[in-house]
Design an enzyme around this catalytic site. Structure first.
Site, mmCIF file in Angstrom:
data_model
loop_
_atom_site.group_PDB
_atom_site.id
_atom_site.type_symbol
_atom_site.label_atom_id
_atom_site.label_comp_id
_atom_site.label_asym_id
_atom_site.label_seq_id
_atom_site.Cartn_x
_atom_site.Cartn_y
_atom_site.Cartn_z
ATOM 1 N N GLY A 36 0.838 -1.205 0.000
ATOM 2 C CA GLY A 36 0.000 0.000 0.000
ATOM 3 C C GLY A 36 0.867 1.248 0.000
ATOM 4 O O GLY A 36 0.694 2.161 -0.822
ATOM 5 N N HIS A 37 1.846 1.278 0.903
ATOM 6 C CA HIS A 37 2.769 2.421 0.949
ATOM 7 C C HIS A 37 3.515 2.542 -0.389
ATOM 8 O O HIS A 37 3.687 3.635 -0.920
ATOM 9 C CB HIS A 37 3.823 2.219 2.045
ATOM 10 N N ASP A 152 -6.947 5.632 4.733
ATOM 11 C CA ASP A 152 -7.198 6.563 5.843
ATOM 12 C C ASP A 152 -7.966 7.761 5.284
ATOM 13 O O ASP A 152 -7.457 8.883 5.235
ATOM 14 C CB ASP A 152 -5.864 7.002 6.457
ATOM 15 N N MET A 186 -4.461 -3.676 3.285
ATOM 16 C CA MET A 186 -3.114 -3.783 3.857
ATOM 17 C C MET A 186 -2.915 -2.691 4.903
ATOM 18 O O MET A 186 -3.365 -1.559 4.727
ATOM 19 C CB MET A 186 -2.065 -3.656 2.760
ATOM 20 N N SER A 188 0.016 -1.686 8.360
ATOM 21 C CA SER A 188 1.176 -2.079 9.169
ATOM 22 C C SER A 188 0.707 -2.883 10.381
ATOM 23 O O SER A 188 1.399 -3.790 10.843
ATOM 24 C CB SER A 188 1.927 -0.839 9.650
HETATM 25 P P1 AMP Z 1 0.894 4.963 7.725
HETATM 26 O O1 AMP Z 1 2.298 4.461 7.636
HETATM 27 O O2 AMP Z 1 -0.081 3.957 8.209
HETATM 28 O O3 AMP Z 1 0.805 6.303 8.408
HETATM 29 O O4 AMP Z 1 0.455 5.225 6.213
HETATM 30 C C1 AMP Z 1 1.171 6.077 5.361
HETATM 31 C C2 AMP Z 1 0.366 6.332 4.118
HETATM 32 O O5 AMP Z 1 0.120 5.088 3.443
HETATM 33 C C3 AMP Z 1 -1.007 6.947 4.435
HETATM 34 O O6 AMP Z 1 -1.306 7.940 3.475
HETATM 35 C C4 AMP Z 1 -1.929 5.759 4.321
HETATM 36 O O7 AMP Z 1 -3.252 6.088 4.007
HETATM 37 C C5 AMP Z 1 -1.276 4.976 3.194
HETATM 38 N N1 AMP Z 1 -1.699 3.582 3.226
HETATM 39 C C6 AMP Z 1 -1.715 2.746 4.309
HETATM 40 N N2 AMP Z 1 -2.237 1.551 3.981
HETATM 41 C C7 AMP Z 1 -2.580 1.626 2.668
HETATM 42 C C8 AMP Z 1 -3.189 0.709 1.742
HETATM 43 N N3 AMP Z 1 -3.543 -0.516 2.104
HETATM 44 N N4 AMP Z 1 -3.384 1.124 0.469
HETATM 45 C C9 AMP Z 1 -3.025 2.381 0.090
HETATM 46 N N5 AMP Z 1 -2.455 3.286 0.903
HETATM 47 C C10 AMP Z 1 -2.238 2.921 2.178
#
Ligand code: AMP
Length: 280
Positions: A36-37, A152, A186, A188
């Site tokens: 996803g990231h 998110d 997906m 973390s």
């Molecule tokens: P985080 O590390 O959880 O703060 O996420 C960092 C970025 O990755 C944020 O913009 C999230 O919305 C995005 N993100 C997290 N999971 C996914 C996913 N499964 N698909 C697409 N983007 C994601």
């Protein structure tokens, strides 16, 4: 890929990129990177001269201490994945770099309705913490394009609001949710789920798909209560399951009450809080 730990070095490096008119794409993350990231990184590399990612587990956005302490960290793998995805710069600041003193944590952002509903209601102070760190990161990176995940969704709208509050000219690109083959979004936090729990967690997406398939003008209330009962029977604790207007996250009760709709859910499976959403 170049790794920076200090904001002044990032600023100096990016200054020449900006001065030559080249665009900077930015992907802020908290690490424990998955596909996803990486989809955000790939989208940025397609449309920008330089792609910057950040990894910073932001303590002030965690309203639950245990969630912060248990937040997964896979730094070496993250660096490898970013390099393979074509990321140019990784910014990995320490907590002191972002919050040098108590004053640096004290700002309040007027987010209004956006922080009163859904995630805002169940995670008090969370979006203030998100804005605090994102404002600082944007001031350091000064991107033209900011890549965020629809996963998110509320956070995307909050950050758009933040950008308008601080008068920045930054284009927000919302990228689609990347899912496991069973539909689980997906995340973390999925690293904390057992294989059995991962199978069970896919029920969240299946619930959204089921509602989307059956929703018509006035039946959302019934679908909502059936779905919550079914998830709770399987062992989930549902924080919310709502239909809202995608533009502003005003909660709607009937399908016909808005033209642009989104279904949003948050539920605990054992101690792990999972969120998901679906345009419908
Ligand atoms: P985080 O590390 O959880 O703060 O996420 C960092 C970025 O990755 C944020 O913009 C999230 O919305 C995005 N993100 C997290 N999971 C996914 C996913 N499964 N698909 C697409 N983007 C994601």
């Amino acid at each position: 890929m170049i790794l920076f730990k200090h904001s002044k070095d990032v600023k100096t490096y990016l200054k020449s990129t900006r001065e030559t008119g080249n665009t900077i794409g930015f992907v802020p993350t908290m690490g424990a990177l998955h596909k996803g990231h990486l989809s955000l990184i790939e989208e940025s590399t397609k449309n920008n001269k330089i792609t910057v990612a950040s990894i910073f587990v932001n303590p002030v956005q965690f309203n639950n201490k245990e969630d912060f302490i248990k937040y997964p960290s896979t730094i070496e793998m993250d660096i490898l994945k970013l390099e393979q995805s074509g990321c140019d710069i990784l910014f990995m600041p320490s907590e002191d770099e972002i919050y040098p003193d108590a004053k640096s944590k004290q700002k309040h952002f007027k987010l209004g309705h956006l922080e009163e509903v859904l995630e805002g209601k169940f995670r008090p102070g969370h979006f203030q913490g998100v804005c605090l760190v994102v404002e600082k990161l944007l001031a350091i990176v000064e991107p033209g394009n900011l890549y965020l995940g629809q996963k998110d969704y509320q956070q995307c709208l909050v950050i758009r609001k933040l950008i308008s509050l601080i008068n920045k000219n930054i284009n927000v690109v919302i990228c689609p949710i990347v899912r496991e083959s069973n539909g689980l979004a997906m995340s973390s936090r999925n690293l904390r789920l057992s294989e059995e729990e991962k199978d069970m967690a896919a029920s969240i997406y299946k619930t959204l798909e089921n509602i989307k398939g059956k929703i018509s003008k006035e039946n959302f209330a019934a679908l909502k209560s059936e779905s919550i009962a079914s998830l709770e029977y399987k062992g989930f604790t549902v924080n919310y399951l709502e239909l809202a207007d995608r533009m502003d996250l005003q909660i709607i009760n009937n399908y016909a009450d808005a033209k642009t709709r989104i279904l949003l859910i948050a539920a605990y499976l054992n101690n792990i809080r999972l969120i998901d959403n679906l345009y419908c």
